[in-house]
Write a protein that holds these residues in place. Structure first.
Motif, PDB file in Angstrom:
ATOM      1  N   PHE A  21     -31.103 -11.232  12.958  1.00 23.80           N
ATOM      2  CA  PHE A  21     -30.574 -12.111  14.091  1.00 23.80           C
ATOM      3  C   PHE A  21     -30.727 -11.490  15.193  1.00 23.80           C
ATOM      4  N   ILE A  22     -30.708 -10.130  15.465  1.00 23.44           N
ATOM      5  CA  ILE A  22     -31.021  -9.445  17.001  1.00 23.44           C
ATOM      6  C   ILE A  22     -32.305  -9.656  17.220  1.00 23.44           C
ATOM      7  N   ASP A  23     -32.785 -10.410  18.188  1.00 27.97           N
ATOM      8  CA  ASP A  23     -33.934 -10.589  18.817  1.00 27.97           C
ATOM      9  C   ASP A  23     -34.624  -9.196  19.022  1.00 27.97           C
ATOM     10  N   GLY A  24     -35.770  -8.880  18.554  1.00 27.60           N
ATOM     11  CA  GLY A  24     -36.441  -7.674  19.026  1.00 27.60           C
ATOM     12  C   GLY A  24     -36.310  -6.382  17.927  1.00 27.60           C
ATOM     13  N   GLU A  25     -35.015  -6.831  17.379  1.00 30.80           N
ATOM     14  CA  GLU A  25     -34.626  -5.729  16.324  1.00 30.80           C
ATOM     15  C   GLU A  25     -34.676  -6.203  14.694  1.00 30.80           C
ATOM     16  N   ASP A  26     -34.902  -7.731  14.664  1.00 29.20           N
ATOM     17  CA  ASP A  26     -34.712  -8.022  13.337  1.00 29.20           C
ATOM     18  C   ASP A  26     -36.113  -7.986  12.446  1.00 29.20           C
ATOM     19  N   LYS A  27     -36.413  -6.963  12.235  1.00 32.61           N
ATOM     20  CA  LYS A  27     -37.489  -6.559  11.332  1.00 32.61           C
ATOM     21  C   LYS A  27     -37.172  -7.012   9.767  1.00 32.61           C
ATOM     22  N   CYS A  28     -37.055  -8.525   9.533  1.00 27.33           N
ATOM     23  CA  CYS A  28     -36.378  -8.499   8.268  1.00 27.33           C
ATOM     24  C   CYS A  28     -37.611  -9.628   7.495  1.00 27.33           C
ATOM     25  N   PRO A  29     -38.192  -8.906   6.506  1.00 28.77           N
ATOM     26  CA  PRO A  29     -39.340  -9.894   6.092  1.00 28.77           C
ATOM     27  C   PRO A  29     -38.755 -10.767   5.080  1.00 28.77           C
ATOM     28  N   ASN A  30     -37.565 -10.880   4.508  1.00 28.62           N
ATOM     29  CA  ASN A  30     -37.110 -11.671   3.875  1.00 28.62           C
ATOM     30  C   ASN A  30     -35.708 -12.416   3.966  1.00 28.62           C
ATOM     31  N   PRO A  31     -35.925 -13.526   4.749  1.00 24.69           N
ATOM     32  CA  PRO A  31     -34.964 -14.371   5.140  1.00 24.69           C
ATOM     33  C   PRO A  31     -33.531 -14.449   3.977  1.00 24.69           C
ATOM     34  N   PRO A  32     -32.179 -14.539   4.317  1.00 26.66           N
ATOM     35  CA  PRO A  32     -31.215 -14.781   3.388  1.00 26.66           C
ATOM     36  C   PRO A  32     -31.533 -15.841   2.495  1.00 26.66           C
ATOM     37  N   VAL A  33     -31.119 -16.072   1.423  1.00 29.05           N
ATOM     38  CA  VAL A  33     -31.426 -17.117   0.632  1.00 29.05           C
ATOM     39  C   VAL A  33     -29.991 -17.900   0.153  1.00 29.05           C
ATOM     40  N   VAL A  34     -29.740 -18.999  -0.274  1.00 27.77           N
ATOM     41  CA  VAL A  34     -28.522 -19.679  -0.715  1.00 27.77           C
ATOM     42  C   VAL A  34     -28.841 -20.224  -2.175  1.00 27.77           C
ATOM     43  N   ALA A  35     -27.550 -19.575  -3.086  1.00 28.91           N
ATOM     44  CA  ALA A  35     -27.495 -19.993  -4.521  1.00 28.91           C
ATOM     45  C   ALA A  35     -26.452 -20.890  -4.443  1.00 28.91           C
ATOM     46  N   MET A  36     -26.632 -21.855  -5.511  1.00 27.69           N
ATOM     47  CA  MET A  36     -25.394 -22.716  -5.729  1.00 27.69           C
ATOM     48  C   MET A  36     -24.842 -22.359  -7.201  1.00 27.69           C
ATOM     49  N   GLU A  37     -23.481 -22.490  -7.158  1.00 31.24           N
ATOM     50  CA  GLU A  37     -22.745 -22.262  -8.393  1.00 31.24           C
ATOM     51  C   GLU A  37     -22.736 -23.497  -9.485  1.00 31.24           C
ATOM     52  N   VAL A  38     -23.083 -23.303 -10.528  1.00 29.77           N
ATOM     53  CA  VAL A  38     -23.069 -23.864 -11.819  1.00 29.77           C
ATOM     54  C   VAL A  38     -22.284 -23.482 -12.774  1.00 29.77           C
ATOM     55  N   TRP A  39     -21.264 -24.005 -13.215  1.00 29.92           N
ATOM     56  CA  TRP A  39     -20.236 -23.564 -14.330  1.00 29.92           C
ATOM     57  C   TRP A  39     -20.581 -24.038 -15.707  1.00 29.92           C
ATOM     58  N   ASP A  40     -20.155 -23.435 -16.711  1.00 30.93           N
ATOM     59  CA  ASP A  40     -20.343 -23.672 -18.057  1.00 30.93           C
ATOM     60  C   ASP A  40     -19.196 -24.703 -18.452  1.00 30.93           C
ATOM     61  N   MET A  41     -18.416 -25.128 -17.736  1.00 31.70           N
ATOM     62  CA  MET A  41     -17.222 -26.155 -17.886  1.00 31.70           C
ATOM     63  C   MET A  41     -16.807 -26.975 -16.406  1.00 31.70           C
ATOM     64  N   GLU A  42     -16.466 -27.920 -16.821  1.00 34.85           N
ATOM     65  CA  GLU A  42     -15.955 -28.616 -15.515  1.00 34.85           C
ATOM     66  C   GLU A  42     -15.076 -27.768 -14.504  1.00 34.85           C
ATOM     67  N   PRO A  43     -15.320 -27.612 -13.486  1.00 34.86           N
ATOM     68  CA  PRO A  43     -14.113 -26.788 -12.571  1.00 34.86           C
ATOM     69  C   PRO A  43     -13.059 -27.290 -12.388  1.00 34.86           C
ATOM     70  N   GLU A  44     -11.927 -27.418 -13.132  1.00 38.07           N
ATOM     71  CA  GLU A  44     -10.657 -28.012 -12.911  1.00 38.07           C
ATOM     72  C   GLU A  44     -10.106 -27.766 -11.535  1.00 38.07           C
ATOM     73  N   SER A  45     -10.427 -26.422 -11.094  1.00 37.47           N
ATOM     74  CA  SER A  45      -9.594 -26.257  -9.649  1.00 37.47           C
ATOM     75  C   SER A  45     -10.266 -26.744  -8.606  1.00 37.47           C
ATOM     76  N   TRP A  46     -11.525 -27.305  -8.611  1.00 33.41           N
ATOM     77  CA  TRP A  46     -12.144 -27.731  -7.498  1.00 33.41           C
ATOM     78  C   TRP A  46     -11.517 -29.138  -7.144  1.00 33.41           C
ATOM     79  N   PRO A  47     -11.337 -29.362  -5.594  1.00 28.56           N
ATOM     80  CA  PRO A  47     -10.807 -30.450  -5.195  1.00 28.56           C
ATOM     81  C   PRO A  47     -12.049 -31.652  -5.467  1.00 28.56           C
ATOM     82  N   GLU A  48     -11.365 -32.872  -5.400  1.00 24.83           N
ATOM     83  CA  GLU A  48     -12.464 -33.845  -5.835  1.00 24.83           C
ATOM     84  C   GLU A  48     -13.410 -34.188  -4.497  1.00 24.83           C
ATOM     85  N   THR A  49     -13.256 -33.792  -3.355  1.00 24.86           N
ATOM     86  CA  THR A  49     -14.026 -33.729  -2.383  1.00 24.86           C
ATOM     87  C   THR A  49     -15.417 -32.971  -2.873  1.00 24.86           C
TER      88      THR A  49
END
Lengths: 307, 264
Positions: A33-61
């Motif tokens: 993200f520094i223009d001119g310096e950002d020789k970054c061939p692979n942009p960041p990626v986003v993973a989403m969490e999946v649990w093996d059980m219903e996550p009780e600690s997560w709020p309803e929202t």
């Protein structure tokens, strides 16, 4: 006025995750993200969490976005990929912890198989965070996913040998974690490499602090790690991962604040880590995922040179 | 720290013999050993005894090239021998060395341009090696000015403040350290600094040579030394070097910092 563009002597290693639809991360030769310096061939990626059980600690929202899929990891993963455009899925085997449900390695392996059938994106697999139990579950699961080239976690200074050996024999990459300590992070990478584990299959985690809960400490350690890596320190020149979702949704503001507070908390935390060099963000809320993916795309556009 | 391995030098008996008998295995063994000890470059010096120095340099460079493409520091005072070495180098070479004599500067800087070589510049001239740091700085300045004149980037220059053996010229060590410190201010980008380290212990008792080298190297690093021509196969010496650089915050600490440095 002349702009000074830093020239770095080294590059961050490139790590490939996944087999069917592999994703490449890292490879930066400058600060992202520094223009001119950002020789970054692979942009960041986003993973989403999946649990093996219903996550009780997560709020309803947070839970309400996934409906009944929370009860079926395969469906949940499919939803994240098909509807919410997750680049990767991060399976958290929370139920294996002895204090949670103490689910067996075999059961955990079955859940992993389900996910592998449901989606073709690369997988990150995390245990229940009980060191002893993880040492049973993770080698079993690593074997179940043999050939899938997943990213397995989490190796720590006191517990890295079993997971390293398992990843080595099943061909997976590994997450090495040091809790906000750059010296231990470097040491752990040396120890893992001493087991003949290839350095270009390591992803660093510095522990993640949410906005208002130590973000600036993690941010500066990640920044120092990236600068050291670019300056030629081979034991710190790995891509980095941030578990943004778990931390953002643990804060009291997310749990008790207004409806969108948690989403904003997650976005703010994620965007900060993008700037400190994170290559993978593990996130929870679909809205936050969407906003952050957009931010990555917007950041990628040249700015100053257009002016 | 930029490490230049000193071992391929005709002053050593095994190398002199190998040059004479054209025994490639000795030279190639020394080259590979130094590469495995993390040398960044290898010094190549035919020594005093050769009857056909140009031929000897050519043979040495070609013999080394067969096993490694590491940077070579062509070490000779003779212009034609220098050119015969430089012309054969695969990687960007180093000229070892030029001093502050006008005619030396003229001929060797032209060669540096022609072969895109880095230069080791000795702070000495026809009158010899100055006694103090001021004298050395004056000559250093002359060499730096020549870089500008010949259009050579000052970051390609390694200034060598010339350390003399402690057993004959004890007062020089502290002057050399001061020169290393001060020469950083001569240009922007700053010239680099280098030492022909083993000279400091030349003539001292054999059992103390390594200790003297190690101690002086540590002191020089504390004063900002960038490179050294040294025995990279001396593990304790290199361990000291790594530790000194660690204390100067040149690398990030970790418990296995020696191993980490060698993994680079």
């Amino acid at each position: 006025m002349e702009r000074l563009i830093e020239k770095w002597q080294d590059k961050i290693s490139e790590v490939v995750i996944g087999a069917k639809k592999p994703i490449k991360i890292g490879g930066e030769t400058g600060i992202y993200f520094i223009d001119g310096e950002d020789k970054c061939p692979n942009p960041p990626v986003v993973a989403m969490e999946v649990w093996d059980m219903e996550p009780e600690s997560w709020p309803e929202t947070l839970k309400s976005n996934f409906g009944n899929a929370l009860k079926d990891p395969g469906e949940w993963a499919k939803l994240c990929v098909d509807k919410f455009s997750a680049d990767l899925i991060c399976l958290r085997l929370a139920s294996t912890h002895p204090d949670v449900k103490n689910v067996s390695s075999e059961e955990a392996g079955k859940t992993l198989e389900k996910i592998m059938k449901a989606v073709s994106v690369p997988l990150i697999v995390i245990g229940g965070l009980s060191p002893e139990k993880d040492n049973e579950v993770m080698p079993y699961c690593a074997n179940v996913a043999k050939g899938e080239n997943c990213l397995f976690g989490i190796a720590t200074q006191n517990n890295y040998k079993t997971l390293t050996a398992a990843c080595l024999s099943a061909g997976h990459s590994i997450i090495s974690e040091a809790p906000i300590d750059i010296n231990i992070a470097k040491q752990l990478n040396i120890l893992i490499c001493d087991m003949q584990f290839p350095a270009d299959k390591i992803v660093i985690h510095h522990a993640t602090g949410a906005l208002g809960y130590g973000l600036e400490y993690t941010y500066s350690i990640m920044e120092r790690t990236r600068l050291a890596g670019l300056s030629g320190d081979k034991m710190l020149s790995m891509p980095m991962i941030s578990f943004v979702g778990q931390e953002a949704w643990r804060t009291k503001e997310s749990k008790t604040g207004a409806k969108d507070t948690g989403v904003l908390w997650e976005i703010a935390t994620a965007v900060a880590y993008l700037n400190s060099g994170a290559d993978i963000l593990v996130m929870n809320h679909p809205k936050a995922v969407n906003e952050v993916k957009e931010a990555i795309n917007n950041f990628k556009q040249p700015t100053l040179s257009q002016v | 720290m930029y490490l230049i391995g000193e071992r391929i030098n005709g002053m050593f008996k095994d190398v002199a013999k190998a040059i004479k008998e054209k025994d490639k295995s000795v030279i190639q063994g020394l080259a590979l050993k130094q590469v495995s000890c993390k040398a960044n470059a290898l010094d190549v010096n035919i020594g005093p005894a050769s009857s056909n120095p140009k031929e000897a340099m050519k043979w040495l460079v070609e013999t080394i090239k067969e096993v490694t493409d590491i940077t070579l520091a062509i070490d000779t005072t003779k212009l034609d021998v220098m050119e015969s070495g430089l012309s054969l180098c695969k990687s960007k070479p180093i000229i070892n060395s030029v001093n502050a004599n006008e005619e030396k500067i003229k001929s060797l800087f032209s060669l540096a341009k022609k072969y895109n070589a880095s230069i080791i510049g000795l702070t000495m001239d026809k009158a010899g090696i100055p006694k103090d740091s001021e004298g050395r700085m004056e000559l250093a300045m002359k060499i730096v000015a020549s870089c500008v004149e010949y259009g050579i980037d000052t970051s390609e220059l390694y200034l060598d403040a010339v350390i003399l053996p402690v057993n004959v010229a004890q007062s020089h060590a502290k002057e050399v350290l001061k020169t290393i410190r001060d020469s950083k201010m001569l240009a922007d980008p700053a010239p680099k600094t280098v030492l022909g380290l083993s000279n400091v212990s030349q003539g001292s008792l054999a059992e103390y040579k390594s200790l003297i080298n190690k101690t002086f190297l540590t002191m020089a690093i504390a004063n900002g030394l960038d490179a050294a021509i040294l025995d990279v196969t001396d593990k304790e010496l290199v361990d000291s070097l790594i530790t000194a650089e660690l204390l100067m915050e040149k690398q990030l600490y970790c418990d296995s910092y020696l191993e980490a440095y060698r993994k680079k």
